[in-house]
Design a protein around this motif. Structure first.
Motif, PDB file in Angstrom:
ATOM      1  N   ARG A 105     -47.244  18.682 -17.063  1.00 28.82           N
ATOM      2  CA  ARG A 105     -48.104  18.631 -15.887  1.00 28.82           C
ATOM      3  C   ARG A 105     -47.436  17.977 -14.680  1.00 28.82           C
ATOM      4  N   GLU A 106     -46.509  17.045 -14.941  1.00 28.34           N
ATOM      5  CA  GLU A 106     -45.904  16.275 -13.849  1.00 28.34           C
ATOM      6  C   GLU A 106     -44.400  16.143 -14.053  1.00 28.34           C
ATOM      7  N   GLN A 107     -43.696  16.004 -12.935  1.00 28.19           N
ATOM      8  CA  GLN A 107     -42.249  15.774 -12.996  1.00 28.19           C
ATOM      9  C   GLN A 107     -41.885  14.314 -12.772  1.00 28.19           C
ATOM     10  N   LYS A 108     -42.791  13.561 -12.165  1.00 25.79           N
ATOM     11  CA  LYS A 108     -42.505  12.159 -11.858  1.00 25.79           C
ATOM     12  C   LYS A 108     -43.699  11.296 -12.222  1.00 25.79           C
ATOM     13  N   LEU A 109     -43.458   9.988 -12.267  1.00 27.26           N
ATOM     14  CA  LEU A 109     -44.518   9.016 -12.505  1.00 27.26           C
ATOM     15  C   LEU A 109     -44.247   7.816 -11.610  1.00 27.26           C
ATOM     16  N   ASP A 110     -45.168   7.563 -10.686  1.00 31.20           N
ATOM     17  CA  ASP A 110     -44.962   6.460  -9.741  1.00 31.20           C
ATOM     18  C   ASP A 110     -45.264   5.100 -10.361  1.00 31.20           C
ATOM     19  N   VAL A 111     -46.359   5.006 -11.100  1.00 28.76           N
ATOM     20  CA  VAL A 111     -46.717   3.725 -11.723  1.00 28.76           C
ATOM     21  C   VAL A 111     -47.310   3.968 -13.107  1.00 28.76           C
ATOM     22  N   LEU A 112     -46.815   3.204 -14.068  1.00 28.74           N
ATOM     23  CA  LEU A 112     -47.366   3.188 -15.422  1.00 28.74           C
ATOM     24  C   LEU A 112     -47.998   1.823 -15.661  1.00 28.74           C
ATOM     25  N   TRP A 113     -49.289   1.826 -15.952  1.00 30.51           N
ATOM     26  CA  TRP A 113     -49.968   0.590 -16.345  1.00 30.51           C
ATOM     27  C   TRP A 113     -50.109   0.583 -17.859  1.00 30.51           C
ATOM     28  N   ASN A 114     -49.373  -0.292 -18.530  1.00 28.52           N
ATOM     29  CA  ASN A 114     -49.564  -0.517 -19.961  1.00 28.52           C
ATOM     30  C   ASN A 114     -50.721  -1.504 -20.100  1.00 28.52           C
ATOM     31  N   ASN A 115     -51.914  -0.969 -19.913  1.00 23.30           N
ATOM     32  CA  ASN A 115     -53.119  -1.783 -19.779  1.00 23.30           C
ATOM     33  C   ASN A 115     -53.913  -1.906 -21.072  1.00 23.30           C
ATOM     34  N   ALA A 116     -53.881  -0.887 -21.921  1.00 21.57           N
ATOM     35  CA  ALA A 116     -54.689  -0.901 -23.146  1.00 21.57           C
ATOM     36  C   ALA A 116     -54.226  -2.001 -24.092  1.00 21.57           C
ATOM     37  N   GLY A 117     -55.171  -2.530 -24.853  1.00 16.49           N
ATOM     38  CA  GLY A 117     -54.805  -3.566 -25.814  1.00 16.49           C
ATOM     39  C   GLY A 117     -55.915  -3.810 -26.807  1.00 16.49           C
ATOM     40  N   VAL A 118     -55.577  -4.576 -27.823  1.00 21.79           N
ATOM     41  CA  VAL A 118     -56.560  -4.964 -28.832  1.00 21.79           C
ATOM     42  C   VAL A 118     -56.401  -6.456 -29.070  1.00 21.79           C
ATOM     43  N   SER A 119     -57.528  -7.119 -29.346  1.00 19.77           N
ATOM     44  CA  SER A 119     -57.513  -8.565 -29.555  1.00 19.77           C
ATOM     45  C   SER A 119     -58.237  -8.927 -30.836  1.00 19.77           C
ATOM     46  N   ARG A 120     -57.536  -9.601 -31.707  1.00 12.56           N
ATOM     47  CA  ARG A 120     -58.075 -10.180 -32.924  1.00 12.56           C
ATOM     48  C   ARG A 120     -58.951  -9.243 -33.754  1.00 12.56           C
ATOM     49  N   PRO A 121     -58.381  -8.121 -34.181  1.00  9.43           N
ATOM     50  CA  PRO A 121     -59.106  -7.242 -35.107  1.00  9.43           C
ATOM     51  C   PRO A 121     -59.200  -7.917 -36.477  1.00  9.43           C
ATOM     52  N   PRO A 122     -59.950  -7.343 -37.396  1.00 17.68           N
ATOM     53  CA  PRO A 122     -60.058  -7.943 -38.729  1.00 17.68           C
ATOM     54  C   PRO A 122     -58.692  -8.166 -39.373  1.00 17.68           C
ATOM     55  N   THR A 123     -58.564  -9.258 -40.101  1.00 18.75           N
ATOM     56  CA  THR A 123     -57.306  -9.585 -40.774  1.00 18.75           C
ATOM     57  C   THR A 123     -56.844  -8.425 -41.650  1.00 18.75           C
ATOM     58  N   GLY A 124     -55.576  -8.098 -41.525  1.00 16.63           N
ATOM     59  CA  GLY A 124     -55.010  -7.014 -42.308  1.00 16.63           C
ATOM     60  C   GLY A 124     -55.031  -5.669 -41.612  1.00 16.63           C
ATOM     61  N   SER A 125     -55.602  -5.596 -40.399  1.00 14.80           N
ATOM     62  CA  SER A 125     -55.639  -4.332 -39.669  1.00 14.80           C
ATOM     63  C   SER A 125     -54.224  -3.864 -39.366  1.00 14.80           C
ATOM     64  N   ALA A 126     -53.986  -2.578 -39.556  1.00 14.32           N
ATOM     65  CA  ALA A 126     -52.633  -2.043 -39.390  1.00 14.32           C
ATOM     66  C   ALA A 126     -52.666  -0.693 -38.694  1.00 14.32           C
ATOM     67  N   SER A 127     -51.535  -0.329 -38.130  1.00 13.72           N
ATOM     68  CA  SER A 127     -51.380   0.963 -37.460  1.00 13.72           C
ATOM     69  C   SER A 127     -51.184   2.069 -38.481  1.00 13.72           C
ATOM     70  N   LYS A 128     -51.038   3.297 -37.984  1.00 13.21           N
ATOM     71  CA  LYS A 128     -50.800   4.427 -38.872  1.00 13.21           C
ATOM     72  C   LYS A 128     -49.503   4.253 -39.664  1.00 13.21           C
ATOM     73  N   GLN A 129     -48.554   3.492 -39.092  1.00 10.01           N
ATOM     74  CA  GLN A 129     -47.276   3.253 -39.763  1.00 10.01           C
ATOM     75  C   GLN A 129     -47.286   1.960 -40.585  1.00 10.01           C
ATOM     76  N   GLY A 130     -48.455   1.333 -40.723  1.00  9.73           N
ATOM     77  CA  GLY A 130     -48.568   0.122 -41.520  1.00  9.73           C
ATOM     78  C   GLY A 130     -48.095  -1.133 -40.818  1.00  9.73           C
ATOM     79  N   ILE A 131     -47.995  -1.092 -39.498  1.00 11.03           N
ATOM     80  CA  ILE A 131     -47.550  -2.240 -38.704  1.00 11.03           C
ATOM     81  C   ILE A 131     -48.775  -3.045 -38.276  1.00 11.03           C
ATOM     82  N   GLU A 132     -48.656  -4.348 -38.274  1.00 13.20           N
ATOM     83  CA  GLU A 132     -49.751  -5.213 -37.817  1.00 13.20           C
ATOM     84  C   GLU A 132     -50.295  -4.661 -36.507  1.00 13.20           C
ATOM     85  N   LEU A 133     -51.618  -4.512 -36.408  1.00 17.04           N
ATOM     86  CA  LEU A 133     -52.233  -3.703 -35.366  1.00 17.04           C
ATOM     87  C   LEU A 133     -51.991  -4.221 -33.951  1.00 17.04           C
ATOM     88  N   GLN A 134     -52.042  -5.515 -33.749  1.00 15.08           N
ATOM     89  CA  GLN A 134     -51.867  -6.044 -32.394  1.00 15.08           C
ATOM     90  C   GLN A 134     -50.440  -5.847 -31.898  1.00 15.08           C
TER      91      GLN A 134
END
Length: 323
Positions: A105-134
């Motif tokens: 859709r685009e050839q350039k990107l002027d600004v990227l905001w890495n804004n999304a985040g997660v805070s203190r999910p339940p202990t043991g929460s992990a990503s699809k790759q089994g990495i600690e979620l935060q």
């Protein structure tokens, strides 16, 4: 402590939405742009004619946000554009396809905001790759996304207005990070302490910002800054609802915290001379970041500890298979 107090209770902002310059032809990507601070960033950019991509997991939530923003002003008065971009930061295997879709859709990107985040999910929460979620959502996903989007950031003419990457951190870093910012053994083998893991991930964002600047700032003329947007009442606290009640005197509306991130992303005050800086509420370049954190951002040959570079290398190792 005075520097921290001024972040708990910031002065009246000197940068407001009225100070955002016209954004015709500029392209922006906001992770977590369907709600909270990200939503307010998207709304402000839209009113200045920016082309905005709201990147997130839920298309239905993003489309609701887009409709709501579009209703703020008649389309006849707006030249901006809002689009959804599917992104799952907790699945490293999916991020390349997200970037490929963006490049269609685009050839350039002027600004990227890495804004999304997660805070203190339940202990043991992990990503699809089994990495600690935060660590996965707050650091590794944004790191890989930024690396894959680098050609689009490089496509912006730096002589006109350099592209930017904004890494969202937290005041918790200055208040709670251990001496030197990170203990790498905790990063590699996360303790069962959700609060400590949150602080570690937000410290990682500061290190990624400064290390990105060291690697690409001078050579590629891309701005990279970290920020504490300010304490805002958002769904970041969905896993710890009691925080909203206990800390309510310190929580502000999301549109106030959005001013911090907008300042980081579009203010003319953030120049190449300020590259790698740390921005605090509601749009101020910090002069008082902890000395040990500044030292950790420097290489040993520069008189520092090299901890930021060590964390960057760790992120490279963890994401190498997903390029």
């Amino acid at each position: 402590m005075g520097a921290q107090w001024s972040q708990f209770f910031p002065p009246k902002p000197s940068f407001t939405e009225a100070d955002i310059p016209p954004l015709d032809g500029k392209v922006f990507l906001i992770t977590g742009g369907a709600s909270g601070i990200g939503y307010e960033i998207a709304r402000a950019l839209y009113q200045k004619n920016g082309r905005i991509y709201i990147a997130g997991r839920s298309e239905s939530k993003a489309q609701k946000a887009i409709t709501r923003i579009q209703q703020t002003l008649p389309l006849s008065e707006i030249g901006g554009r809002l689009e959804f971009l599917h992104l799952e930061l907790d699945d490293l295997n999916s991020i390349k396809s997200t970037v490929e879709e963006f490049k269609k859709r685009e050839q350039k990107l002027d600004v990227l905001w890495n804004n999304a985040g997660v805070s203190r999910p339940p202990t043991g929460s992990a990503s699809k790759q089994g990495i600690e979620l935060q660590l996965a959502i707050n650091c590794l996903g944004p790191f890989l996304l930024t690396q894959l989007l680098l050609p689009c950031l490089q496509a912006v003419d730096p002589t006109v207005n350099p592209s930017r990457v904004v890494w969202v951190s937290s005041q918790a870093v200055e208040l709670s990070a251990p001496q030197g910012g990170l203990i790498m053994s905790e990063v590699r083998s996360p303790p069962q302490d959700a609060t400590r893991l949150y602080v570690n991930s937000k410290m990682g964002n500061v290190f990624l910002a400064t290390e990105f600047e060291r690697r690409y700032g001078s050579s590629q003329r891309i701005l990279s800054v970290a920020c504490n947007p300010g304490a805002a009442s958002t769904n970041l606290f969905r896993h710890t609802p009691s925080v909203k009640y206990l800390a309510w005197p310190l929580l502000y509306k999301p549109e106030m915290a959005a001013l911090t991130e907008l300042y980081a992303g579009v203010s003319k005050d953030v120049t190449m001379e300020a590259n790698g800086c740390y921005i605090i509420p509601w749009g101020r370049i910090s002069k008082n970041l902890r000395a040990d954190l500044l030292e950790a951002a420097k290489l040993p040959e520069e008189g520092g500890t090299g901890r930021a570079a060590e964390f960057w290398t760790f992120c490279e190792e963890m994401t190498a298979a997903y390029h």
